[in-house]
Structures are given as C-alpha cells and as structure tokens.
Design a protein around this motif. Structure first.
Motif, mmCIF file in Angstrom:
data_model
loop_
_atom_site.group_PDB
_atom_site.id
_atom_site.type_symbol
_atom_site.label_atom_id
_atom_site.label_comp_id
_atom_site.label_asym_id
_atom_site.label_seq_id
_atom_site.Cartn_x
_atom_site.Cartn_y
_atom_site.Cartn_z
ATOM 1 N N TRP A 36 72.542 64.444 75.618
ATOM 2 C CA TRP A 36 73.599 64.418 75.073
ATOM 3 C C TRP A 36 73.717 63.547 73.948
ATOM 4 O O TRP A 36 74.241 63.913 72.858
ATOM 5 C CB TRP A 36 74.759 64.374 76.176
ATOM 6 N N ARG A 37 73.472 62.081 74.124
ATOM 7 C CA ARG A 37 73.672 61.314 72.902
ATOM 8 C C ARG A 37 72.636 61.358 72.063
ATOM 9 O O ARG A 37 72.961 61.203 70.614
ATOM 10 C CB ARG A 37 73.296 59.826 73.722
ATOM 11 N N ASN A 38 71.251 61.967 72.276
ATOM 12 C CA ASN A 38 70.479 62.424 71.054
ATOM 13 C C ASN A 38 71.173 63.479 70.452
ATOM 14 O O ASN A 38 71.071 63.446 69.149
ATOM 15 C CB ASN A 38 69.157 62.545 71.628
ATOM 16 N N ARG A 39 71.710 64.284 70.858
ATOM 17 C CA ARG A 39 72.273 65.554 70.352
ATOM 18 C C ARG A 39 73.393 64.942 69.446
ATOM 19 O O ARG A 39 73.803 65.721 68.145
ATOM 20 C CB ARG A 39 72.957 66.395 71.214
ATOM 21 N N GLN A 40 74.305 64.008 70.000
ATOM 22 C CA GLN A 40 75.427 63.745 69.250
ATOM 23 C C GLN A 40 74.791 62.908 67.746
ATOM 24 O O GLN A 40 75.441 63.032 66.707
ATOM 25 C CB GLN A 40 76.156 62.606 69.856
ATOM 26 N N ARG B 156 74.863 73.933 71.475
ATOM 27 C CA ARG B 156 76.270 73.195 71.673
ATOM 28 C C ARG B 156 76.339 72.024 70.443
ATOM 29 O O ARG B 156 75.532 71.172 70.401
ATOM 30 C CB ARG B 156 76.305 72.710 72.750
ATOM 31 N N ILE B 157 77.375 72.295 69.911
ATOM 32 C CA ILE B 157 77.882 71.099 69.202
ATOM 33 C C ILE B 157 78.541 69.908 69.643
ATOM 34 O O ILE B 157 79.641 69.978 70.570
ATOM 35 C CB ILE B 157 79.099 71.434 67.791
ATOM 36 N N ALA B 158 77.935 68.405 69.679
ATOM 37 C CA ALA B 158 78.378 67.717 70.893
ATOM 38 C C ALA B 158 79.433 66.726 70.032
ATOM 39 O O ALA B 158 79.996 66.090 70.772
ATOM 40 C CB ALA B 158 77.016 66.821 71.112
ATOM 41 N N VAL B 159 79.275 66.771 68.778
ATOM 42 C CA VAL B 159 80.200 65.716 67.962
ATOM 43 C C VAL B 159 81.649 66.275 67.796
ATOM 44 O O VAL B 159 82.057 67.233 68.099
ATOM 45 C CB VAL B 159 79.905 65.301 66.520
ATOM 46 N N HIS B 160 82.673 65.198 67.756
ATOM 47 C CA HIS B 160 84.170 65.659 67.502
ATOM 48 C C HIS B 160 84.545 66.235 68.669
ATOM 49 O O HIS B 160 85.645 67.165 68.672
ATOM 50 C CB HIS B 160 84.459 66.273 66.239
#
Length: 161
Positions: free
Chosen positions: A25-29, A65-69
């Motif tokens: 998840w952190r890498n995706r962000q 999936r968009i992980a930011v915001h």
C-alpha cells in the motif's frame, strides 16, 4: 510444545502477510504521489443517497486502486448530486468532490477494487478526469431501488454540460 510452536508459526505468517500488505500500500502511494490534490467540496451541500463509497481506480482497470488522497479508502457514505457535481460525504475519511465538468460517464457494474456484487448492476461507477488521468469511482447504494434514479440523475448532469 508443538501446539505453542504451531501457534507461533501461524502468528508469524499472519504478521508477515500484514507487513507485506502495508508495504504494498505504501509503495502504491509513492507511485501515485504525483496525483494533484482533490478539489474542495462546496460548503453546506445537501445529503444524498445512502450507501458505500467503494474505491476509486484507474479507468478501465478495476483492480488498480488509487491509494493517495484517501481515494482507496472504503467507507459508509452518501452521494449527493447537484449542479456543482457529485459529493461523496464519507464517514471516517475525507469527502470526495467531483466537479460536474470533470464527469465523463456513468454506468452500473458488478465490481470494482474491494467489492464484487452478486447482481450485474450492484455498483454505480462514475468515470471522471482529474489531473490528466481518467478515473472510475464506485458507489454501492444501500437500497437497490436507488440505483436507477442515481444513474439517471448523474447522466442528466453529464448531459447538461
């Protein structure tokens, strides 16, 4: 002693799985960090149709999936449709505002990242653009009877552009 080692092994495997998911998840962000902040929702907007905000993904790729915001955070929400656009009032996460001029389409679908429904039209999926990217946002109305009316009102908003 064997039972203790079995339990300890199981806990270690579970912990490794959670660490792996967190790192993913952190890498995706990090990969999506260049996506601009979302527009601010208008003040004093009315409440809308109750349901669940499922997720926002890259358009056409229901698993990206968009992980930011907080766009990837599933939450109980209501969706209000107004002349200004769509506002997802979310519990436990920031509201999401999609200005009317950024709306590109609406459809019903069976699934999007984090949710697959038994019925073919269980989710309302809104396609919109933000920061040069086309995105899909999924919403599952609490009452099935709200799906058609919600889809029609969003279609009318897009057609009024």
């Amino acid at each position: 002693m064997k039972a203790f080692l079995g339990i300890l092994g199981t806990l270690l495997v579970l912990a490794a799985g959670y660490v792996g998911m967190y790192r993913g998840w952190r890498n995706r962000q990090t990969r999506q960090a260049d996506l601009a902040p979302l527009p601010t929702a208008p003040e004093h907007s009315a409440r809308g149709i109750e349901g669940v905000y499922v997720a926002t993904t890259s358009a056409g790729d229901w698993m990206d999936r968009i992980a930011v915001h907080d766009l990837g955070v599933r939450s109980v929400a209501d969706l209000a449709v107004s002349e200004a656009g769509l506002i997802f009032h979310r519990q436990g996460a920031a509201d999401v505002f999609i200005p009317a001029e950024r709306l590109a389409g609406v459809r019903t679908d069976r699934g999007i990242a984090g949710k697959v429904t038994a019925e073919k039209s269980g989710l309302v999926v809104v396609t919109w653009t933000h920061d040069g990217r086309e995105l899909d946002t999924g919403f599952r109305p609490r009452r099935k009877a709200d799906t058609a009316a919600l889809t029609a009102s969003i279609s009318n908003l897009i057609g009024a552009q």
